[in-house]
Design a protein around this motif. Sequence first.
Motif, PDB file in Angstrom:
ATOM      1  N   SER A 112     -23.418  -1.950  15.246  1.00 52.51           N
ATOM      2  CA  SER A 112     -23.690  -1.261  16.508  1.00 52.51           C
ATOM      3  C   SER A 112     -23.034  -1.987  17.676  1.00 52.51           C
ATOM      4  O   SER A 112     -23.100  -1.530  18.810  1.00 52.51           O
ATOM      5  CB  SER A 112     -25.204  -1.170  16.752  1.00 52.51           C
ATOM      6  OG  SER A 112     -25.781  -2.465  16.783  1.00 52.51           O
ATOM      7  N   VAL A 113     -22.398  -3.128  17.400  1.00 54.11           N
ATOM      8  CA  VAL A 113     -21.741  -3.889  18.458  1.00 54.11           C
ATOM      9  C   VAL A 113     -20.285  -3.465  18.586  1.00 54.11           C
ATOM     10  O   VAL A 113     -19.730  -2.820  17.710  1.00 54.11           O
ATOM     11  CB  VAL A 113     -21.818  -5.404  18.162  1.00 54.11           C
ATOM     12  CG1 VAL A 113     -23.250  -5.870  18.157  1.00 54.11           C
ATOM     13  CG2 VAL A 113     -21.135  -5.726  16.835  1.00 54.11           C
ATOM     14  N   LYS A 114     -19.691  -3.850  19.681  1.00 51.59           N
ATOM     15  CA  LYS A 114     -18.279  -3.540  19.909  1.00 51.59           C
ATOM     16  C   LYS A 114     -17.422  -4.702  19.405  1.00 51.59           C
ATOM     17  O   LYS A 114     -17.751  -5.858  19.622  1.00 51.59           O
ATOM     18  CB  LYS A 114     -18.032  -3.299  21.401  1.00 51.59           C
ATOM     19  CG  LYS A 114     -18.778  -2.085  21.944  1.00 51.59           C
ATOM     20  CD  LYS A 114     -18.570  -1.915  23.434  1.00 51.59           C
ATOM     21  CE  LYS A 114     -19.342  -0.697  23.958  1.00 51.59           C
ATOM     22  NZ  LYS A 114     -19.182  -0.521  25.422  1.00 51.59           N
ATOM     23  N   ARG A 115     -16.335  -4.356  18.750  1.00 57.31           N
ATOM     24  CA  ARG A 115     -15.429  -5.353  18.189  1.00 57.31           C
ATOM     25  C   ARG A 115     -14.017  -5.144  18.734  1.00 57.31           C
ATOM     26  O   ARG A 115     -13.711  -4.137  19.364  1.00 57.31           O
ATOM     27  CB  ARG A 115     -15.434  -5.256  16.660  1.00 57.31           C
ATOM     28  CG  ARG A 115     -16.791  -5.629  16.030  1.00 57.31           C
ATOM     29  CD  ARG A 115     -17.069  -7.120  16.155  1.00 57.31           C
ATOM     30  NE  ARG A 115     -18.378  -7.488  15.625  1.00 57.31           N
ATOM     31  CZ  ARG A 115     -18.612  -7.779  14.344  1.00 57.31           C
ATOM     32  NH1 ARG A 115     -17.631  -7.721  13.468  1.00 57.31           N
ATOM     33  NH2 ARG A 115     -19.821  -8.120  13.964  1.00 57.31           N
ATOM     34  N   GLU A 258     -13.534 -10.569  17.931  1.00 62.43           N
ATOM     35  CA  GLU A 258     -14.120 -10.206  19.220  1.00 62.43           C
ATOM     36  C   GLU A 258     -13.336 -10.912  20.320  1.00 62.43           C
ATOM     37  O   GLU A 258     -12.858 -12.032  20.131  1.00 62.43           O
ATOM     38  CB  GLU A 258     -15.589 -10.635  19.267  1.00 62.43           C
ATOM     39  CG  GLU A 258     -16.335 -10.237  20.526  1.00 62.43           C
ATOM     40  CD  GLU A 258     -17.782 -10.706  20.534  1.00 62.43           C
ATOM     41  OE1 GLU A 258     -18.508 -10.375  21.478  1.00 62.43           O
ATOM     42  OE2 GLU A 258     -18.177 -11.426  19.580  1.00 62.43           O
TER      43      GLU A 258
END
Length: 370
Positions: A112-115, A258
């Motif tokens: 659910s995180v941005k990479r 990231e």
Amino acid sequence: MRTTSAGVVRIATKGPGDVSGLMSMIDSGAIDPREILAILGKTEGNGGVNDFTREYAVAALCTALAPRLALTPHEVEQRIAFVMSGGTEGVLSPHITVFTRREVEGRPALLSVKRLSIGIAQTRDFLPEELGRTAQIVETAEAVKAAMKDAGILDPADVHFVQIKCPLLTSDRVEAASARGNKTVTTSAYNSMAYSRGASALGVAVALGEIAPDVRDEHVLRRYDLFSTVASTSAGIELMHNVVIVLGNSASSVSAFEIGHAVMDDAIDATAVSAALQSVGLGIASQAQAGRELVNIFAKAEASPDGTVRSFRHTMLEDTDISSTRHARAAVGGLIAGLAGTSAVYVSGGAEHQGPPGGGPVAAIARLSD
């Protein structure tokens, strides 16, 4: 929106024409040449108008990659975004950073995180008289937006570094403009590098909403209160258009990497470098920490135009023997290398409108083992 996975690898080079490290990784299967989207490099040239190490490095890479992609070297250069930055003064070590991208099926529910995500675009070719002026600002802004779309980045706040390769003026280009009855922004090839870098950076600032869009010719290299906090622009003789590479984090990416950034207020701003490392979960002088590993740091450097660093006078602008950009790369490169624990970092000189005067953006990319 498609789901992608971006990859990053840093490769040491023995010279501007050395492609052995990249070819070795391709031969081993570690890199699929079809997935290479961009290559950023530091070469040991002087970083000036006559720095042909940049063109040499690109030519060597294109020639080596051509048979692997069943393309001509020219077609390779059109397909992959190449940005070579000359100047590895001080402890800076020559290297290339290879960015890859591939499309993947679906998206794991746990992510659910941005990479890390990467997008590229380019402007049209500019006329010599357009360099350093509004046309370059406007066209660059549109190219940045296109690269963001290519990267799947919707929010400008998720953009952490925008690398641009831009043109410069030569005596032939100045003469061509004059023959058409037009004047260039300057007749100095060296000064034109600053104008082109500055206009390109203002284009980034406009695209990301960092400044108002009503930027005019007279603002370039004069209104230093207008700048981008993520732009990194490098001028070269080898092209007449802008190549734009946008690096940021996206919810559409399943990358193992990231990116984060901070802004240096001056050439000795160690706090900002530390903040950039911390933004991707890394500490000072540590290649690996808490399941994360530093891949590379990208930064801009310049000699403060007011001639001082924290109220003390510097002499970088008054050295006839060594260009101020070379002084700045060496100084900032040493600072970042010490804090990052590696000398293979990407530090580019000339930060006009790239961060506050005398400072500049610094971005870090980390690989996440989790």
